[in-house]
Design an enzyme around this catalytic site. Sequence first.
Site, mmCIF file in Angstrom:
data_model
loop_
_atom_site.group_PDB
_atom_site.id
_atom_site.type_symbol
_atom_site.label_atom_id
_atom_site.label_comp_id
_atom_site.label_asym_id
_atom_site.label_seq_id
_atom_site.Cartn_x
_atom_site.Cartn_y
_atom_site.Cartn_z
ATOM 1 C CB CYS A 1 -0.914 0.024 1.213
ATOM 2 S SG CYS A 1 -2.309 -1.045 0.968
HETATM 3 N N1 CO8 Z 1 -20.108 -9.634 6.743
HETATM 4 C C1 CO8 Z 1 -20.577 -9.862 7.995
HETATM 5 N N2 CO8 Z 1 -19.774 -10.127 9.054
HETATM 6 C C2 CO8 Z 1 -18.454 -10.177 8.838
HETATM 7 C C3 CO8 Z 1 -17.890 -9.958 7.556
HETATM 8 C C4 CO8 Z 1 -18.771 -9.681 6.489
HETATM 9 N N3 CO8 Z 1 -18.318 -9.462 5.238
HETATM 10 N N4 CO8 Z 1 -16.555 -10.051 7.643
HETATM 11 C C5 CO8 Z 1 -16.275 -10.330 8.922
HETATM 12 N N5 CO8 Z 1 -17.420 -10.408 9.647
HETATM 13 C C6 CO8 Z 1 -17.546 -10.727 11.085
HETATM 14 C C7 CO8 Z 1 -16.296 -11.398 11.638
HETATM 15 O O1 CO8 Z 1 -16.289 -12.785 11.363
HETATM 16 C C8 CO8 Z 1 -16.421 -11.092 13.117
HETATM 17 O O2 CO8 Z 1 -17.332 -11.983 13.698
HETATM 18 P P1 CO8 Z 1 -17.114 -12.508 15.213
HETATM 19 O O3 CO8 Z 1 -17.162 -11.275 16.061
HETATM 20 O O4 CO8 Z 1 -18.261 -13.436 15.418
HETATM 21 O O5 CO8 Z 1 -15.770 -13.163 15.225
HETATM 22 C C9 CO8 Z 1 -17.058 -9.702 13.131
HETATM 23 O O6 CO8 Z 1 -17.675 -9.542 11.843
HETATM 24 C C10 CO8 Z 1 -16.024 -8.610 13.334
HETATM 25 O O7 CO8 Z 1 -14.919 -8.850 12.423
HETATM 26 P P2 CO8 Z 1 -13.593 -8.024 12.450
HETATM 27 O O8 CO8 Z 1 -13.112 -7.896 13.866
HETATM 28 O O9 CO8 Z 1 -12.659 -8.568 11.436
HETATM 29 O O10 CO8 Z 1 -14.176 -6.611 11.944
HETATM 30 P P3 CO8 Z 1 -13.549 -5.198 12.032
HETATM 31 O O11 CO8 Z 1 -14.490 -4.321 12.716
HETATM 32 O O12 CO8 Z 1 -12.135 -5.226 12.519
HETATM 33 O O13 CO8 Z 1 -13.522 -4.765 10.475
HETATM 34 C C11 CO8 Z 1 -11.919 -4.524 8.675
HETATM 35 C C12 CO8 Z 1 -12.766 -5.500 9.529
HETATM 36 C C13 CO8 Z 1 -12.883 -3.674 7.883
HETATM 37 C C14 CO8 Z 1 -11.051 -5.346 7.750
HETATM 38 C C15 CO8 Z 1 -11.075 -3.636 9.596
HETATM 39 O O14 CO8 Z 1 -10.449 -4.391 10.592
HETATM 40 C C16 CO8 Z 1 -10.029 -2.844 8.846
HETATM 41 O O15 CO8 Z 1 -10.308 -2.131 7.907
HETATM 42 N N6 CO8 Z 1 -8.792 -2.902 9.324
HETATM 43 C C17 CO8 Z 1 -7.689 -2.151 8.727
HETATM 44 C C18 CO8 Z 1 -7.115 -2.980 7.655
HETATM 45 C C19 CO8 Z 1 -6.081 -2.245 6.863
HETATM 46 O O16 CO8 Z 1 -5.885 -1.076 6.918
HETATM 47 N N7 CO8 Z 1 -5.426 -3.015 6.077
HETATM 48 C C20 CO8 Z 1 -4.496 -2.492 5.169
HETATM 49 C C21 CO8 Z 1 -4.491 -3.510 4.110
HETATM 50 S S1 CO8 Z 1 -4.171 -2.898 2.590
HETATM 51 C C22 CO8 Z 1 -2.499 -3.045 2.281
HETATM 52 O O17 CO8 Z 1 -1.647 -2.961 3.066
HETATM 53 C C23 CO8 Z 1 -2.154 -3.383 0.899
HETATM 54 C C24 CO8 Z 1 -1.863 -4.813 0.780
HETATM 55 C C25 CO8 Z 1 -1.560 -5.106 -0.601
HETATM 56 C C26 CO8 Z 1 -2.761 -4.927 -1.498
HETATM 57 C C27 CO8 Z 1 -3.471 -6.177 -1.727
HETATM 58 C C28 CO8 Z 1 -4.494 -5.999 -2.790
HETATM 59 C C29 CO8 Z 1 -5.346 -7.227 -2.973
#
Ligand code: CO8
Length: 373
Positions: free
Chosen positions: A156
Site C-alpha cells: 500500500c
Molecule cells: N459480513 C458480515 N460479518 C463479517 C464480515 C462480512 N463481510 N466479515 C467479517 N465479519 C464478522 C467477523 O467474522 C467477526 O465476527 P465474530 O465477532 O463473530 O468473530 C465480526 O464480523 C467482526 O470482524 P472483524 O473484527 O474482522 O471486523 P472489524 O471491525 O475489525 O472490520 C476490517 C474489519 C474492515 C477489515 C477492519 O479491521 C479494517 O479495515 N482494518 C484495517 C485494515 C487495513 O488497513 N489493512 C491495510 C491492508 S491494505 C495493504 O496494506 C495493501 C496490501 C496489498 C494490497 C493487496 C491488494 C489485494
Amino acid sequence: MTRVVISGTGLYRPPHVISNAELVEAYNRYAELQNERHADAIAAGERQPMASSSVEFIEKASGIKQRYVLVKDGVLDPARMYPRFEPRPDEQLSLMAEIAADAARQALAAAGKTGADVDMVLCAASNMQRAYPAMAIEIQNAIGAGGYGFDMNVACSSATFALEQAVNAVKSGSARCVLVVNPEITSAHIEWRDRDCHFIFGDVCTALVVEAADTATSADRWEVMGTKLATKFSNAIRNNFGFMNSAEDADPDARDKKFRQEGRKVFKEVVPMAAAHIASHLAALGHEPTQVRRFWLHQANVGMNQLVLKKLVDHEVGGDIAPLILDEYANTASAGSIIAFHEHRADLAAGHLGVICSFGAGYSIGSIVVRKC
Ligand code: CO8
C-alpha cells in the site's frame, strides 16, 4: 538545492462498478452452495458452515460502498468467484501497462509535458503482472519516454515510496522528469470467497509527474517540502504467492497465495504508527498538524483515518480536511492517497500545506509534505 514539484496527476478509473449489494448477493449464494455441498460434514460437526456476508457490516466496519473493477465477468459468478481476464500475446501491450499508460497520458497532459520529456519511469504497485521485463520499461516504451524505468513494490505504500525516489532522482540530477504510475489490479489477488476481505479492494491506476520547479510549466504545481518513509516487519498483512510456489509443490489456489490480513490487529497497530509518523515528519519541517490544510490519507478504512487525525489535531475532522474516496473506490492499495490528492486539491490556494500519507502491509508508512505553489 533543486526545488522539486509534482506538476500533474492522472487517474484511470475502470469501467465496471460492483455495489456492496451485488457483491454480498454473489458471496452469499456461493456460501449457500458450499454449505449444501458439505452438508454431511457440517452435520457431523467436521466442518463449520460458511457464514453470510452483509452490506450493513461492510459499510459500518469499513465505509466502503462500492468498488471499480477492470472486468466484472467471473467475480459475481458463485461457480467461479474470480475475475476472468483474457490472456494477451507477448506482442500486445499488457493490461497493467495499458491502464498505466492511460493514467500517465492524463498526468503528462496536466503537467504540459509529453512522453518524450520523461527520463525516468517508476511502476510502483502492490503486485506486478509478471516477473520481467519490468512493467515500467513497457510503460516507458508505450508513452515514448527516454531514460530508464524500474518496478517497485511496497504494497500500500508503493506510491509514496516511489515519490521519494522520484524526488531524490530529480534533486540529485539523475533524472529531470519522473513519471510515477500505480496500476493496482487488486481484483486478481484478493480472495473473493473469504467474507473477511471480499469487500475490501478495487482496481484503479494513478499517475504523477515529478520534476524540477524550474522546468515546470503547469499552473497547478505542488512543491515537495519533505518525504519520510518507515517500515517495520509484520505478518499481519501477507500474501505468499511467488515464484517459489511451483518448486515447493504448493497449491496455487491455497488461501495463503492471495491477500489475507488480521484486520483488527492492523487497525490497532497502524493507527498510532501513522499518527506518530506524520507528527514527527511535520515537526522536523517546523510545522504543527493544525497548520495542514489537507491530509490525503491512505484509503483503507474510514474509522482508521478518523482516528489518525484525531490523534494529530485532537478533534474530529470532516472531508474538507481529510477527504474520503474509499466509499466510491474501496481500498485501491497504493493508489488510494493519490486518488484523494488527484480529486481533492483544486480548491486549495498558493501557500496551503498538505500531507499525502500511505500506510499498509510491511508494515510501511510513507508521508510526503507538499505546498501549493
Ligand atoms: N459480513 C458480515 N460479518 C463479517 C464480515 C462480512 N463481510 N466479515 C467479517 N465479519 C464478522 C467477523 O467474522 C467477526 O465476527 P465474530 O465477532 O463473530 O468473530 C465480526 O464480523 C467482526 O470482524 P472483524 O473484527 O474482522 O471486523 P472489524 O471491525 O475489525 O472490520 C476490517 C474489519 C474492515 C477489515 C477492519 O479491521 C479494517 O479495515 N482494518 C484495517 C485494515 C487495513 O488497513 N489493512 C491495510 C491492508 S491494505 C495493504 O496494506 C495493501 C496490501 C496489498 C494490497 C493487496 C491488494 C489485494
